[in-house]
Scaffold this motif. Structure first.
Motif, short mmCIF file in Angstrom:
data_model
loop_
_atom_site.label_atom_id
_atom_site.label_comp_id
_atom_site.label_asym_id
_atom_site.label_seq_id
_atom_site.Cartn_x
_atom_site.Cartn_y
_atom_site.Cartn_z
N SER A 16 71.45 -23.22 47.11
CA SER A 16 71.89 -22.99 48.49
C SER A 16 72.50 -24.26 49.07
CB SER A 16 70.71 -22.55 49.36
OG SER A 16 70.11 -21.42 48.79
N LEU A 17 71.84 -25.38 48.80
CA LEU A 17 72.32 -26.66 49.31
C LEU A 17 73.73 -26.96 48.79
CD1 LEU A 17 72.19 -29.59 50.41
CD2 LEU A 17 70.82 -30.19 48.42
N LEU A 99 59.13 -32.89 46.26
CA LEU A 99 60.47 -32.53 45.78
C LEU A 99 61.04 -31.40 46.64
CD1 LEU A 99 62.68 -32.69 43.53
CD2 LEU A 99 61.36 -31.01 42.27
N LEU A 100 60.22 -30.38 46.87
CA LEU A 100 60.69 -29.23 47.65
C LEU A 100 60.95 -29.61 49.10
CD1 LEU A 100 58.59 -26.29 46.15
CD2 LEU A 100 60.79 -27.20 45.44
N ASP A 101 60.12 -30.50 49.66
CA ASP A 101 60.33 -30.96 51.04
C ASP A 101 61.70 -31.62 51.18
OD1 ASP A 101 57.96 -30.10 52.01
OD2 ASP A 101 56.97 -32.05 52.06
N ILE A 102 62.01 -32.50 50.21
CA ILE A 102 63.29 -33.22 50.27
C ILE A 102 64.46 -32.23 50.21
CG2 ILE A 102 64.81 -34.80 48.98
CD1 ILE A 102 62.29 -36.38 48.17
N ARG A 106 67.14 -31.23 53.30
CA ARG A 106 68.58 -31.46 53.06
C ARG A 106 69.36 -30.15 53.18
NH1 ARG A 106 73.00 -34.00 53.27
NH2 ARG A 106 74.30 -34.17 51.42
N ALA A 107 68.80 -29.06 52.66
CA ALA A 107 69.50 -27.76 52.73
C ALA A 107 69.64 -27.33 54.19
CB ALA A 107 68.73 -26.71 51.92
N GLU A 108 68.59 -27.52 54.97
CA GLU A 108 68.66 -27.12 56.38
C GLU A 108 69.68 -27.97 57.14
OE1 GLU A 108 64.55 -24.91 57.57
OE2 GLU A 108 64.41 -27.08 57.34
#
Ligand SMILES: Cc1cc2nc3c(=O)[nH]c(=O)nc-3n(C[C@H](O)[C@H](O)[C@H](O)COP(=O)(O)OP(=O)(O)OC[C@H]3O[C@@H](n4cnc5c(N)ncnc54)[C@H](O)[C@@H]3O)c2cc1C
Length: 406
Positions: A16-17, A99-102, A106-108
């Motif tokens: 998505s990012l 990892l998922l937080d980063i 970034r995606a948001e």
């Protein structure tokens, strides 16, 4: 296009990012059944090859991941207390949650919408989506309902549990401990300055014999802490992640699919393929799927053409890792076949566990006939005949010889 991505793991977030960064005109929503920052599983390992790919695809998130990654060096096999330097290598560990937080942040920032607490069990729940990317992991519900995909699932015979510990393993360590019911071993590596992943694995008979089925999690952790007391140095094992999710004993499952897309649904990450944790590649493959799918959608105007090209590209690329995974998983399912040879030979054979030949011939014959390291054949033979000190002496002699020449 309206794109729905089901699952906010590495595959869904990174796909998505990247697509949003490159083609902001798309409306991309990730549907994640869990809460923000909640994830199953402790930490994962990766190597520089993944960091290089992340830098090429999105330098900003790559820099954050590289900065947060915990470096470990070398690999040790510990057989009943005898430690062998198993491999000279350098890798990284990281808590999955970090990892998922980063990636989510970034995606948001890039404009991707993430809807947490939103489970999607059928494509029919997303009637407006032009494309649905199923990144819903190994138990993908979207995959199960897509009749054109045809999934094959092969359960492994070993039991494993994905735990953490506050002991920091700055060397990747594989401790093998003999119990009254057979061998139990762990895959342990640091994930930050205060903790490590500790995956425990054993044969089903050993698991039955030790009575784990009837134990509460606290009892099970207490037994494992006793088994691995020497390696844990008094540190506890952690079975509950900070989010309150309890680790479970499970069997690894190898997932493959006849097709990777059906209509407007396309698979990525573990939904498309799984690889055994002993090859430490699932996250890398999920990220690579995301890079490839975003790249194809960007390049090809027709979505079905892009999906076909994506499937062909990824299928071909992952084949080697899938084979390595299958042989590595089988090797760990046959630990008793190799472990009687003694720690040095066992470690050498473990290094070559991805070989398709090893299960087919006697381990002794394999050991003496095939190189068990990437060293030149003479050094490899010297190491096996006379041990690591002889290789060291040989190295010094070579150095003296080259100095004398210069
Ligand atoms: C014990 C173990 C150790 C591992 N160690 C490593 C390692 O060291 N290195 C490595 O590279 N890989 C490792 N892996 C593999 C790695 O964890 C996976 O390959 C990787 O997480 C796959 O990413 P994914 O995004 O496809 O799926 P996942 O990370 O599984 O994410 C799927 C997401 O989808 C969500 N979801 C599921 N169903 C739905 C639904 N119906 N609706 C909405 N959301 C849903 C889930 O909550 C989850 O957030 C390991 C795996 C295991 C089991």
């Amino acid at each position: 296009m309206k794109i729905a991505c089901v699952g906010g793991g590495p595959a869904g977030l990174y796909f998505s990012l990247l697509l949003k960064l490159r083609q902001p005109q798309h409306e991309i929503t990730i549907y994640e059944r869990g809460a923000p920052g909640v994830t199953r599983g402790w930490g994962v390992v990766f190597w520089n090859d993944l960091l290089d790919q992340l830098r090429d695809a999105d330098p900003e998130s790559a820099a954050q991941i590289a900065q947060a990654a915990f470096p470990w060096s070398n690999e040790i096999v510990d057989v009943g207390g005898t430690q062998i330097l198993h491999g000279v290598s350098q890798g990284y560990g990281m808590k999955r949650r970090l990892l998922l937080d980063i990636l989510a942040r970034r995606a948001e920032q890039a404009g991707v919408r993430i809807e947490y607490h939103h489970e999607v069990t059928s494509a029919a729940q997303l009637p407006d989506a032009d494309l649905i990317v199923a990144c819903d992991g190994v138990n993908s519900r979207l995959r199960a309902e897509a009749s054109g995909i045809q999934t094959d699932e092969q359960p492994g015979t070993n039991k494993y549990i994905w735990l953490g510990t506050e002991k920091v393993f700055s060397t990747f360590t594989f401790p093998f401990v003999h119990t009254s019911s057979g061998w139990v071993w762990a895959h342990a590596y640091g994930v930050d300055a205060g903790s490590s992943t500790f995956i425990v694995e054993c044969a089903q008979e050993t698991w039955d014999g030790l009575g784990f089925a009837a134990m509460s999690q606290a009892e099970c952790l207490a037994v494992l802490e006793k088994i691995f007391a020497a390696q844990l140095d008094g540190h506890q094992l952690i079975g509950t992640s900070p989010d309150g999710l309890n680790a479970q004993w499970v069997n690894f499952r190898t997932i493959t699919n006849n097709r990777w897309y059906d209509g407007r649904v396309v698979l990525a990450g573990d939904a498309a393929h799984t690889t055994h944790f002993s090859v430490g590649s699932g996250t890398r493959l999920a990220i690579e799927d995301a890079i490839a799918l975003a790249g194809r959608l960007q390049r090809d105007e027709e979505v079905p053409v892009a999906l076909g090209a994506y499937e062909r590209e990824r299928r071909e690329t992952i084949l080697r890792t899938q084979l390595a995974s299958r042989y590595s998983a089988q090797w760990f399912e046959n630990v008793p076949r190799y472990i009687g040879l003694g720690p040095r030979q066992f470690s050498a054979l473990m290094r070559r566990r991805r070989s398709p030949l090893m299960p087919r011939i006697s381990p002794q014959l394999y050991y003496w006939s095939w190189p068990t390291s990437r060293e030149p054949p003479f050094v490899d033979t010297l190491r096996r005949l006379a041990g690591p000190p002889a290789v060291k002496v040989y190295g010094w002699l070579r150095q003296l010889q080259s100095r004398a020449k210069n």
